[in-house]
Scaffold this motif. Sequence first.
Motif, PDB file in Angstrom:
ATOM      1  N   LEU A  46      20.248 -34.336 -52.824  1.00 47.95           N
ATOM      2  CA  LEU A  46      20.243 -34.681 -51.407  1.00 47.95           C
ATOM      3  C   LEU A  46      20.414 -36.182 -51.214  1.00 47.95           C
ATOM      4  O   LEU A  46      19.905 -36.974 -52.010  1.00 47.95           O
ATOM      5  N   PRO A  47      21.096 -36.580 -50.167  1.00 43.66           N
ATOM      6  CA  PRO A  47      21.220 -38.014 -49.901  1.00 43.66           C
ATOM      7  C   PRO A  47      19.892 -38.592 -49.422  1.00 43.66           C
ATOM      8  O   PRO A  47      19.077 -37.901 -48.816  1.00 43.66           O
ATOM      9  N   ARG A  48      19.685 -39.841 -49.716  1.00 44.19           N
ATOM     10  CA  ARG A  48      18.465 -40.526 -49.286  1.00 44.19           C
ATOM     11  C   ARG A  48      18.774 -41.321 -48.024  1.00 44.19           C
ATOM     12  O   ARG A  48      19.879 -41.783 -47.822  1.00 44.19           O
TER      13      ARG A  48
ATOM     14  N   ALA B 108      14.312 -33.721 -24.445  1.00 42.19           N
ATOM     15  CA  ALA B 108      15.695 -33.786 -24.899  1.00 42.19           C
ATOM     16  C   ALA B 108      15.826 -34.278 -26.338  1.00 42.19           C
ATOM     17  O   ALA B 108      16.657 -33.786 -27.091  1.00 42.19           O
ATOM     18  N   ARG B 109      15.022 -35.244 -26.738  1.00 39.66           N
ATOM     19  CA  ARG B 109      15.181 -35.850 -28.060  1.00 39.66           C
ATOM     20  C   ARG B 109      13.916 -35.613 -28.889  1.00 39.66           C
ATOM     21  O   ARG B 109      12.893 -36.244 -28.676  1.00 39.66           O
ATOM     22  N   VAL B 110      14.012 -34.705 -29.855  1.00 36.65           N
ATOM     23  CA  VAL B 110      12.914 -34.408 -30.769  1.00 36.65           C
ATOM     24  C   VAL B 110      13.467 -34.553 -32.183  1.00 36.65           C
ATOM     25  O   VAL B 110      14.559 -34.089 -32.484  1.00 36.65           O
ATOM     26  N   ALA B 111      12.676 -35.192 -33.060  1.00 37.12           N
ATOM     27  CA  ALA B 111      13.133 -35.418 -34.433  1.00 37.12           C
ATOM     28  C   ALA B 111      11.947 -35.269 -35.391  1.00 37.12           C
ATOM     29  O   ALA B 111      10.797 -35.264 -34.967  1.00 37.12           O
ATOM     30  N   LEU B 112      12.262 -35.180 -36.671  1.00 39.33           N
ATOM     31  CA  LEU B 112      11.261 -35.163 -37.723  1.00 39.33           C
ATOM     32  C   LEU B 112      11.284 -36.521 -38.424  1.00 39.33           C
ATOM     33  O   LEU B 112      12.343 -37.025 -38.760  1.00 39.33           O
ATOM     34  N   MET B 113      10.105 -37.073 -38.669  1.00 40.88           N
ATOM     35  CA  MET B 113      10.027 -38.367 -39.324  1.00 40.88           C
ATOM     36  C   MET B 113       9.934 -38.166 -40.838  1.00 40.88           C
ATOM     37  O   MET B 113       9.220 -37.283 -41.299  1.00 40.88           O
ATOM     38  N   VAL B 114      10.701 -38.954 -41.576  1.00 40.74           N
ATOM     39  CA  VAL B 114      10.689 -38.891 -43.036  1.00 40.74           C
ATOM     40  C   VAL B 114      10.441 -40.270 -43.604  1.00 40.74           C
ATOM     41  O   VAL B 114      10.629 -41.273 -42.928  1.00 40.74           O
ATOM     42  N   LYS B 115      10.056 -40.294 -44.862  1.00 48.38           N
ATOM     43  CA  LYS B 115       9.877 -41.571 -45.546  1.00 48.38           C
ATOM     44  C   LYS B 115      11.231 -42.023 -46.060  1.00 48.38           C
ATOM     45  O   LYS B 115      11.934 -41.244 -46.708  1.00 48.38           O
ATOM     46  N   PRO B 116      11.625 -43.260 -45.779  1.00 49.63           N
ATOM     47  CA  PRO B 116      12.938 -43.711 -46.261  1.00 49.63           C
ATOM     48  C   PRO B 116      12.940 -43.841 -47.772  1.00 49.63           C
ATOM     49  O   PRO B 116      11.942 -44.192 -48.385  1.00 49.63           O
ATOM     50  N   GLY B 117      14.084 -43.529 -48.378  1.00 50.59           N
ATOM     51  CA  GLY B 117      14.236 -43.637 -49.831  1.00 50.59           C
ATOM     52  C   GLY B 117      14.483 -45.073 -50.230  1.00 50.59           C
ATOM     53  O   GLY B 117      15.005 -45.870 -49.479  1.00 50.59           O
TER      54      GLY B 117
END
Length: 147
Positions: free
Chosen positions: A50-52, A137-146
């Motif tokens: 998977l891309p980071r 309208a704008r919902v997202a999931l937060m991830v830890k940056p690689g």
Amino acid sequence: MPALASRSRGGRSRRMVNDINVVPYIDVMLVLLVIFMVTAPLVPPGAIDLPRAGRSTAKTDKYIEVQVFADGTMRLRTGNTGDPSERRVARADLEGSVRALLAEHGEAMPVVISGDRAVRYERVIEVLGDLQQMNIARVALMVKPGN
């Protein structure tokens, strides 16, 4: 081109054979099948690389963050607004709290969900479903940056 029947010396005529002997083809096919069956378990399974997410130098916009913890508790806070306060919120009170923050900071703010690593995926999806029912309208999931 088909050969015609001809007479040989003994007076017999040779007949043309119309059928093909498929036994050698079946033998080759079975040998190939055995080779594939033996080598298939030896091939390592394909891994998805998977891309980071890279780090950006741009300042992120203001957002509302819903933090979901493994024990089922949730906290609500705003990001990049200068207000470092966090509010503990129950799932039943999530809609009222999010609407109040949207009214306070602007209706166009995105809402991000950050789930603890140990939280069940089902809980995050439930919060995502609640936010979608609120017509945000704008919902997202937060991830830890690689790195």
